[in-house]
Write a protein that holds these residues in place. Sequence first.
Motif, PDB file in Angstrom:
ATOM      1  N   GLY A 154     -15.232  26.124 -10.495  1.00  0.00           N
ATOM      2  CA  GLY A 154     -15.533  24.817  -9.917  1.00  0.00           C
ATOM      3  C   GLY A 154     -14.973  23.660 -10.715  1.00  0.00           C
ATOM      4  O   GLY A 154     -14.184  22.851 -10.200  1.00  0.00           O
ATOM      5  N   VAL A 155     -15.346  23.582 -11.991  1.00  0.00           N
ATOM      6  CA  VAL A 155     -14.895  22.470 -12.838  1.00  0.00           C
ATOM      7  C   VAL A 155     -13.396  22.576 -13.105  1.00  0.00           C
ATOM      8  O   VAL A 155     -12.672  21.575 -13.052  1.00  0.00           O
ATOM      9  N   THR A 202     -10.965  24.082 -11.312  1.00  0.00           N
ATOM     10  CA  THR A 202     -10.152  23.783 -10.133  1.00  0.00           C
ATOM     11  C   THR A 202     -10.176  22.298  -9.804  1.00  0.00           C
ATOM     12  O   THR A 202      -9.143  21.720  -9.430  1.00  0.00           O
ATOM     13  N   ALA A 203     -11.342  21.670  -9.932  1.00  0.00           N
ATOM     14  CA  ALA A 203     -11.419  20.220  -9.678  1.00  0.00           C
ATOM     15  C   ALA A 203     -10.520  19.448 -10.632  1.00  0.00           C
ATOM     16  O   ALA A 203      -9.790  18.529 -10.219  1.00  0.00           O
ATOM     17  N   LEU A 204     -10.544  19.811 -11.918  1.00  0.00           N
ATOM     18  CA  LEU A 204      -9.673  19.137 -12.884  1.00  0.00           C
ATOM     19  C   LEU A 204      -8.208  19.442 -12.596  1.00  0.00           C
ATOM     20  O   LEU A 204      -7.346  18.543 -12.700  1.00  0.00           O
ATOM     21  N   ILE A 226      -6.794  20.091  -9.662  1.00  0.00           N
ATOM     22  CA  ILE A 226      -6.372  19.328  -8.489  1.00  0.00           C
ATOM     23  C   ILE A 226      -6.184  17.860  -8.840  1.00  0.00           C
ATOM     24  O   ILE A 226      -5.207  17.222  -8.417  1.00  0.00           O
ATOM     25  N   LEU A 227      -7.105  17.312  -9.634  1.00  0.00           N
ATOM     26  CA  LEU A 227      -7.000  15.907 -10.023  1.00  0.00           C
ATOM     27  C   LEU A 227      -5.732  15.655 -10.826  1.00  0.00           C
ATOM     28  O   LEU A 227      -4.943  14.744 -10.502  1.00  0.00           O
ATOM     29  N   VAL A 271      -5.880  24.691  -4.157  1.00  0.00           N
ATOM     30  CA  VAL A 271      -7.237  25.164  -4.435  1.00  0.00           C
ATOM     31  C   VAL A 271      -7.256  26.686  -4.527  1.00  0.00           C
ATOM     32  O   VAL A 271      -7.901  27.270  -5.411  1.00  0.00           O
TER      33      VAL A 271
END
Length: 293
Positions: A84-85, A87-89, A91-92, A201
């Motif tokens: 979660g963390v 993949t979010a980082l 993508i950002l 993702v």
Amino acid sequence: MPLQRTAGERLFDIGNALFMIVLSIATLYPFLYVLFASVSDPASFVQYRGILLKPLGFTIESYKMVFKNPMISLGYLNTLFYVGVGTALNILMTSLGAYCLSRQGLLWKNHMMMLIVITMFFSGGLIPTYLLVSGIGLMDSRWALIIPGAMSAYNMIIMRTAFQAVPVSLEESARLDGAGDLTILFRIVLPLSLPVLAVMVLFYGVGHWNAWFSAMIYLRTRDLWPLQLVMREILIQNATDNMMTSVGGGDRMPVGETIKYATIIVATVPILLLYPFLQKYFVKGVMIGAVKE
């Protein structure tokens, strides 16, 4: 009037269909073997030799023992955090880098792209990376598995190419309305790039889910281990004793074998469930980022 197919074309289609059927079976059978073995009777399974086409008996005791193992549950929670963390980082950071490099008139854009592409072919290797992670204080920390791989050059190039396909007129209209770069990125470019975003993702999420080597190198505390590292310990080091406290001595070996297969299924099924939701975006997203320039 439809064109009449020749005998050679029909023969080719038949051969192609047979080849794809055989290839599909060869691809699917290992997974079915693991699934059948995980629910088979342990004593019957260890005595069986040959192709396994169905479970040998039926029992879910191996799954019960797997889920009773506290390291499996803890590994799941850790992996969900990393996925979660991380993949979010990913993508950002990838979106920010791709957006900057996709803008027209960016100073030294070609030079920066050349430096980024070079990193795809040459890297410092494991030892310099280890020294870097240790030097900045990330050893035995969750962030050691997230920050060093915050962005992939290959994925950024794919996303950059997809961003270049967004019409420039939309950006110009947004700027006339007072929008800045962050507003354009998050409210115009990314919503119009959902296929490539879904692919990113998928790429990053699967990478984090399957990662174990970095955890083995950087993590010393077992409570921080991801699921794949726990599974490695069970499969390679035969660490199944703590899951078989209620099993008699003579039955430990067969039960230990089926526990290994149950562990593989438990670690594999969740990420397989993600594919149906992202598959429709996969081909379109990759092609957008691969062919347009």
